[in-house]
Write a protein that holds these residues in place. Structure first.
Motif, short mmCIF file in Angstrom:
data_model
loop_
_atom_site.label_atom_id
_atom_site.label_comp_id
_atom_site.label_asym_id
_atom_site.label_seq_id
_atom_site.Cartn_x
_atom_site.Cartn_y
_atom_site.Cartn_z
N PHE A 50 3.88 50.11 26.44
CA PHE A 50 4.52 49.66 25.21
C PHE A 50 6.03 49.79 25.35
N TYR A 108 9.64 50.05 23.13
CA TYR A 108 10.23 50.34 21.84
C TYR A 108 11.75 50.21 21.94
N GLN A 146 15.33 51.66 19.83
CA GLN A 146 15.82 52.62 18.85
C GLN A 146 17.31 52.44 18.65
N LYS A 179 18.04 56.11 13.94
CA LYS A 179 16.91 55.37 13.38
C LYS A 179 15.63 55.71 14.11
N SER A 180 14.54 55.20 13.57
CA SER A 180 13.25 55.45 14.19
C SER A 180 13.01 54.48 15.35
N LEU A 181 11.92 54.68 16.05
CA LEU A 181 11.54 53.79 17.13
C LEU A 181 10.82 52.58 16.56
N LEU A 204 8.56 49.29 17.51
CA LEU A 204 7.76 48.67 18.56
C LEU A 204 8.23 47.24 18.78
N THR A 212 3.69 44.92 23.31
CA THR A 212 2.64 45.59 24.07
C THR A 212 2.49 44.84 25.38
N PHE A 231 18.92 51.61 22.55
CA PHE A 231 18.18 52.55 23.41
C PHE A 231 16.76 52.00 23.53
N ILE A 262 12.93 52.35 25.05
CA ILE A 262 12.00 53.38 25.52
C ILE A 262 10.64 52.75 25.77
#
Lengths: 116, 110
Positions: free
Chosen positions: A34, A36, A38, A42-44, A46, A49, A91, A93
């Protein structure tokens, strides 16, 4: 535990160039990985996939032609940011899980992209 | 997809205090994980806890799947506990990704 690596950890590029980020599962095979994104404080979110041997599934609002994903083997997925622009700075991830899809997910250390 | 809500968004503690972080999810999950994001951005796996209770040192977590929430307990907090804590859940469909809450930013002062 399971180890996921990412390369590079940090990249600075000029606007208009393409950047490739690699995600590897070092000690296990991952049918699914997966990606992600960011933003600061802030949050990650998605992005997509990545499925080994088939096309990636993108989340709504993520441009598949801008963010190319290739899952060439059971241990490697790549994300290519094409024709990068400053707003792509973020960023990124990746993550992977061992075995069955419901298992614990492990995350790479992230790649910080800065587009000038 | 599922929605994940975390509370509180921010938490300020004195060293030695205990705290509880909460995570609510909108639908059934078969995977629930807690993470601590370090200053360099690395997500550290704290707990994989789709149900039940687990403990690891000063940290423990409980997930009540039937009521769709999970709690992370931090006891005797230390300054090194500071950072952002995320919970993330995955729905019942095979191959789906973890969906993250917005996180709790914890600041522990000495």
């Amino acid at each position: 535990g399971a180890v996921v690596s990412q390369h590079p950890s940090r990249v600075i590029c000029k606007s208009g160039t393409s950047v490739k980020i690699e995600c590897r599962s070092l000690d296990f095979q991952a049918t699914t990985m997966f990606w992600y994104r960011q933003f600061p404080k802030k949050s990650l979110m998605l992005m997509a996939t990545s499925n080994e041997g088939s096309k990636a599934t993108y989340e709504q609002g993520v441009e598949k032609d801008k963010f190319l994903i290739n899952h060439a083997s059971l241990t490697l997925s790549t994300l290519t940011v094409t024709s990068a622009h400053p707003e792509d700075s973020s960023f990124y991830i990746c993550s992977a899980s061992r075995g069955a899809s419901y298992n614990e997910q492990f995350f790479g250390p992230g790649t910080r992209l800065t587009v000038l | 997809g599922i929605q994940v809500e975390q509370s509180p968004p921010d938490l300020i503690l004195q060293e030695g205090a205990n705290s509880t972080l909460r995570c609510n999810f909108s639908d059934s999950v078969n995977n629930l994980q807690w993470f601590h994001q370090n200053p360099w951005g690395q997500l550290i796996n704290l707990f994989y806890i789709p149900s039940g209770t687990k403990q690891n040192g000063r940290l423990s977590a409980t997930t009540v799947a039937t009521e769709r929430y999970s709690l992370l307990y931090i006891s005797s907090s230390q300054t090194t506990d500071s950072g952002v804590y995320f919970c993330a859940g995955r729905g019942n469909q095979a191959g789906t990704a973890l969906i993250f809450g917005k996180g709790t930013t914890l600041s522990v002062s000495s």
